[in-house]
Design an enzyme around this catalytic site. Structure first.
Site, PDB file in Angstrom:
ATOM      1  CG  HIS A 162      32.071  41.779  -2.425  1.00  0.00           C
ATOM      2  ND1 HIS A 162      31.810  40.894  -3.415  1.00  0.00           N
ATOM      3  CD2 HIS A 162      31.092  42.723  -2.494  1.00  0.00           C
ATOM      4  CE1 HIS A 162      30.709  41.273  -4.064  1.00  0.00           C
ATOM      5  NE2 HIS A 162      30.254  42.382  -3.523  1.00  0.00           N
TER       6      HIS A 162
ATOM      7  CD  GLU B   2      30.826  47.577  -0.096  1.00  0.00           C
ATOM      8  OE1 GLU B   2      30.901  46.369   0.229  1.00  0.00           O
ATOM      9  OE2 GLU B   2      29.778  48.117  -0.497  1.00  0.00           O
TER      10      GLU B   2
HETATM   11  N1  ADE Z   1      25.864  42.128  -1.105  1.00  0.00           N
HETATM   12  C1  ADE Z   1      25.104  42.906  -1.874  1.00  0.00           C
HETATM   13  N2  ADE Z   1      25.650  44.137  -2.002  1.00  0.00           N
HETATM   14  C2  ADE Z   1      26.803  44.114  -1.303  1.00  0.00           C
HETATM   15  C3  ADE Z   1      27.823  45.061  -1.046  1.00  0.00           C
HETATM   16  N3  ADE Z   1      27.786  46.300  -1.559  1.00  0.00           N
HETATM   17  N4  ADE Z   1      28.857  44.693  -0.263  1.00  0.00           N
HETATM   18  C4  ADE Z   1      28.915  43.455   0.253  1.00  0.00           C
HETATM   19  N5  ADE Z   1      27.987  42.530   0.051  1.00  0.00           N
HETATM   20  C5  ADE Z   1      26.928  42.843  -0.732  1.00  0.00           C
HETATM   21 ZN    ZN Z   2      28.881  43.789  -4.340  1.00  0.00          ZN
END
Ligand code: ADE
Ligand code: ZN
Length: 328
Positions: A190, A193
């Site tokens: 990730h 975001e």
């Molecule tokens: N865990 C669950 N959803 C998430 C998200 N959108 N961003 C980071 N960690 C997460």
């Molecule tokens: Zn996620």
């Protein structure tokens, strides 16, 4: 849009928990979770960081392998009802029975058995990606990576990292990612975001993932967009999630179409759909409404997702047929 076949690469298993399931489990176990629900029954949170803590509170009722079996059945049945034919789900041993790592194999067995039963009934295939949680820190990620390495195989196909990307550096987790990679697991992280383009660069430079969870803030940095396109890095875009959490103020501002037009490999997923009041079908409808995506573009995006899926070639052949492709 519910009927068109879809591939979803980015779905958190606990994040797919219907609020009614969590409320019911809380009642059965006499856990007071009243603070995490809105009067209309949905999950209540103020912003992304509060969402993460509500999410963690919800997982506190998932205390046994049987609870995870019920969760898996509910999540996959909803996915199948939205036309999903193949799904990769993020699993966190950190959340199974409050982090009962010693019982991880029992949780995994329960999840797989539940997924197999839904597959027989609804022709949807599930594979798992273990994630460590960035804001829990690198020390806690090590035993999680060991769980992943110990159970890597045909079903457990990847290792990743979720959580608060503003905490620490991806390289802090190098040991965990090396351990997972050595066990043959494929890597997704990730980034981008909430942490901007710099966070995507840091993930690529420090952990060399083949896929990035979200990644959409790369749009701020044209050279990074070129790098993603040239290196064929796949973005697990979750546009509905981003709009509801406020990463972008509305659908027209979301960069998924601009990234696609620049040659970046984008895919579409829902992240934690009941938390955001979205489904795969509603995201597809919004992509059509706001960006004019048609059947040909969706077919293209699903082919990209299938190519980027972490499952084996035999499974990909089955999924290609479900997508309606005549040759795999
Ligand atoms: N865990 C669950 N959803 C998430 C998200 N959108 N961003 C980071 N960690 C997460
Ligand atoms: Zn996620």
């Amino acid at each position: 849009m519910k009927d068109s076949p879809k591939i979803e690469l980015h779905l958190h298993l606990e994040g797919g928990a219907p609020p009614a399931l969590i409320r019911g489990m809380a009642r059965e176990k006499s856990v007071d979770l009243s603070g995490i629900f809105r009067p209309d029954g949905g999950y209540a949170y103020r912003d992304f960081w509060h969402f993460l803590s509500v999410y963690e509170a919800a997982t506190s009722v998932l205390q046994t392998p049987e609870d995870y079996a019920r969760l898996t059945t509910a999540v996959l049945e909803e996915s199948a009802a939205n036309g999903v034919v193949y799904c990769e789900t993020f699993l966190s041993p950190d959340f199974c029975g409050g982090g009962d790592i010693g019982a991880w194999r029992e949780y995994l067995t329960a999840i797989r058995e539940a997924a197999d039963a839904v597959e027989r009934a609804h022709a949807i295939t599930l594979r798992g990606i273990i994630t460590c949680i960035r804001h829990f820190g690198p020390e806690r990620a090590r035993p999680i990576a060991r769980c992943a390495a110990d159970t890597a195989g045909d079903w457990l196909v990847g290792f990743g990292m979720a959580g608060d990307e503003l905490k620490g550096q991806p390289g802090d987790f190098r040991w965990a990612f090396d351990c997972a990679r050595e066990a043959g697991l494929r890597i997704t992280v990730h980034a981008g975001e909430w942490g901007g383009a710099a966070s995507v660069r840091a993930a690529l430079d420090q952990l060399a993932p083949e896929r990035i969870g979200h990644g959409v803030q790369a749009i701020e940095d044209p050279a990074l967009v070129d790098r993603l396109a040239e290196d064929g890095i796949v973005l697990e875009c979750c546009p509905g999630s981003n709009v509801v959490l406020g990463v972008f103020k509305d659908w027209p501002s979301h960069p998924i179409e601009r990234l696609r037009a620049r040659g970046v490999k984008v895919t579409v997923s829902t992240d934690d759909p009941p938390f955001f009041g979205i489904t795969m079908a509603s995201d597809y409808e919004n992509l059509t409404r706001h960006f004019g995506w048609d059947d040909a573009i969706f077919a293209d995006v699903n082919r990209t997702a299938l190519d980027a899926a972490f499952c084996d070639p035999a499974t990909k052949k089955i999924i290609a047929k479900r997508l309606g492709e005549t040759q795999a």
